[in-house]
Motif scaffolding. Sequence first.
Motif, PDB file in Angstrom:
ATOM      1  N   HIS A  26      33.558  82.014  30.702  1.00 54.43           N
ATOM      2  CA  HIS A  26      34.158  82.273  29.394  1.00 54.43           C
ATOM      3  C   HIS A  26      33.219  83.030  28.464  1.00 54.43           C
ATOM      4  CE1 HIS A  26      37.351  79.408  30.424  1.00 54.43           C
ATOM      5  NE2 HIS A  26      38.008  79.951  29.427  1.00 54.43           N
ATOM      6  N   GLY A  27      31.951  83.139  28.839  1.00 52.66           N
ATOM      7  CA  GLY A  27      30.977  83.805  27.981  1.00 52.66           C
ATOM      8  C   GLY A  27      30.495  82.931  26.835  1.00 52.66           C
ATOM      9  N   SER A  29      27.999  80.374  24.990  1.00 56.82           N
ATOM     10  CA  SER A  29      26.578  80.038  25.071  1.00 56.82           C
ATOM     11  C   SER A  29      26.447  78.580  25.498  1.00 56.82           C
ATOM     12  CB  SER A  29      25.880  80.283  23.737  1.00 56.82           C
ATOM     13  OG  SER A  29      26.317  79.364  22.771  1.00 56.82           O
TER      14      SER A  29
END
Length: 168
Positions: A26-27, A29
């Motif tokens: 999902h990108g 962090s």
Amino acid sequence: MLEEADFDTDVEAAPIDMLESYFAAHGWSHEREDEEIVARVKGSWVEYEMRAIYREEDGVLQYLVFPDVRVPKERRAAVYEALGLINEQLWVGHFELWSSSGILLYRHAAMIDASDGGNMSLAQTELLVESAIDECERFYPVFQFVLWGGKSPEEALASALIDTQGEA
């Protein structure tokens, strides 16, 4: 949600490994340390901190979502009442308020079947993460109405659960 083409849906992995792969896909962090992972995702209202802790010996994955709400002592009685009304609406997981810090969170525990290798599937992972985010998004306005809007818990719940058509 991920599209099937973005991820091998037949893959299973250890719970923290699967969550790490899901967050990366999902990108979002995230930081991992042994059997714990912390991720951040931007919701409609706030940024959520998601934390998962796996206890292999118990076969339990604790999944916590913190919607960045701190409740001052003078508003805790009203928030506890709101929590009771909200938790009646939930099928899995629950909201709670940590009494020592006033931090509000959503918590869900998932049993991981050790006889099945102690792994989670993509479908289980997606359901765990997305349902937690959905519940936080759904009920965040209730807490804001109680904390800052001067509404009673009943009024706040009724106001927040009005179905709207489309998006503004």
